[in-house]
Structures are given as C-alpha cells and as structure tokens.
Design an enzyme around this catalytic site. Structure first.
Site, short mmCIF file in Angstrom:
data_model
loop_
_atom_site.label_atom_id
_atom_site.label_comp_id
_atom_site.label_asym_id
_atom_site.label_seq_id
_atom_site.Cartn_x
_atom_site.Cartn_y
_atom_site.Cartn_z
N HIS A 176 27.82 23.30 35.08
CA HIS A 176 28.34 22.68 33.86
C HIS A 176 29.85 22.82 33.77
O HIS A 176 30.43 22.63 32.71
CB HIS A 176 27.68 23.30 32.62
CG HIS A 176 26.19 23.34 32.70
ND1 HIS A 176 25.50 24.46 33.10
CD2 HIS A 176 25.26 22.38 32.47
CE1 HIS A 176 24.20 24.20 33.09
NE2 HIS A 176 24.03 22.94 32.72
S1 FES Z 1 28.47 26.46 33.66
FE1 FES Z 1 26.44 26.31 33.06
S2 FES Z 1 25.46 27.66 34.37
FE2 FES Z 1 27.49 27.82 34.93
#
Ligand code: FES
Length: 211
Positions: A176
C-alpha cells in the site's frame, strides 16, 4: 480355668454379671493384664510408630506430588527445537556497508542493515515532528552502523523491500506504499508505526544474538 470379669461392675452394675468369661491372660502382654489399664494409657510406643508411619507416608506423598508437578511443568515448556529457534546468532562481518541481509527468526523475516556514514548522518537530526512514531536513531540501534528490525510492515503485515522508497537506504512496502527511513521509521504511507526492533545484543564486533 474360668475367670469372672467385673469390668463394668461400677458403671453398669446390671450388665450380665452372671456370665463367666474365659481368661486370656496367657495371651496378654504383661502391661495389659491389669484390666483397668486401657490401651489408651499403655501404648505410647504405638503412638510413636503411628507418627513415624504417617511422616513416612507424608514424605512419600510429597515426593510423588513434586515429581508429578515437575513432569507437568516440563511438559508445558517449549521443546528444545523451539528453544533453539528462539534465538539466532548472526555473523554480520560479510554484510557490506549499505547492504541489508534478511534472516528468519521465530517464523518472521529479520533485516540486519549495515548503515553507511551518509545514512547515519541523513537521519541524525530528523525532528520528531516529522515522524509518525517519534523515536531517535539512538533509541533504535545499539551501534549506529547496525540496524536490526523485523521485516513486517506495521500497516497490514507485508514484507517491505530494503533499500527502496523515497528515503535513501530505507524500506518500501509495495502493498500500500509505506515508506520507512534507514532506521526503519515510518515516514510516508499508511504504516502507523516504525518497524519493530527485536531484542538483540552484540556477542562480538561481528556476531549478533537476536532473541
Ligand atoms: S503498506 Fe500496507 S501492508 Fe505495508
């Protein structure tokens, strides 16, 4: 020879005084031949025997209980192979400056990064106001040139990529888009916390014990 016992003559005068009982004196111990001499007042040595027997039984019971407890508690402790995995020794002499090596510790990825002079200087004066989870490099390292962290993103648990992202020498989580600096501090993206630093010590200049 028959002998008339009058044991209860005083207390129970009407109790079968006409019955003749045989004498068992030939079979009695001397101290019990006196009919007024009850066993309660003549058996001190019997009490001693009872106490010794009771004490012996108590000791046996306590020993058995202790054995059961030791057996039970040892069955609950971690087996030797798990204990062996609880700590790992890592030889770090081959990790060149700027490189990050990964290992497995307690089923988790473990990163050991050799920080360069430039990376150490780059994060030396970062203000806490710029950090999501304020910690200084000194709080996160024992020796400034070595970073030891668990390689699990604090957002949702992906494994970040070392030496990637917007911070030089840092970590980037592709799931993410979280960025960590070169001491594993969360700097950008959804990760709320810094990468976890496990317990570790230096056994020598080139060997680290983690766990
Ligand atoms: S940014 Fe979501 S798991 Fe690493």
């Amino acid at each position: 020879m028959f002998w008339n016992q009058v044991r209860f003559q005083k207390d129970c005068p009407k109790l079968h005084r006409d019955i003749q009982y045989p004498s068992f004196d030939d079979y009695r111990k001397e101290k019990f031949k006196d009919l007024k001499h009850t066993k309660w007042h003549s058996g001190d040595e019997k009490h001693g025997y009872t106490y010794v027997t009771g004490l012996f039984g108590l000791l046996c019971g306590m020993y058995g209980l202790k054995s059961e407890l030791v057996h039970f508690l040892s069955s609950m402790s971690a087996p030797a192979d798990v204990l062996a995995m609880a700590t790992i020794e890592v030889d770090i002499k081959n990790i060149a400056p700027g490189m990050c090596s990964s290992y497995k510790w307690r089923g988790k990825p473990l990163f050991i990064k050799h920080r360069t002079e430039g990376e150490i200087l780059a994060e030396a004066n970062t203000p806490f106001s710029a950090l999501k989870d304020p910690e200084s490099p000194e709080q996160r390292t024992i020796k400034p040139e070595w970073l030891v962290v668990i390689g699990i993103c604090t957002h949702l648990g992906c494994v970040p990529v070392p030496n990637s992202g917007d911070w030089a020498g840092g970590f980037y989580c592709p799931c993410h888009g979280s960025h960590y600096d070169n001491v594993g501090r969360a700097r950008k993206g959804p990760a709320p916390l810094n990468l976890e630093v496990p317990p570790y010590i230096f056994l020598s200049d080139t060997v680290v014990l983690v766990g």
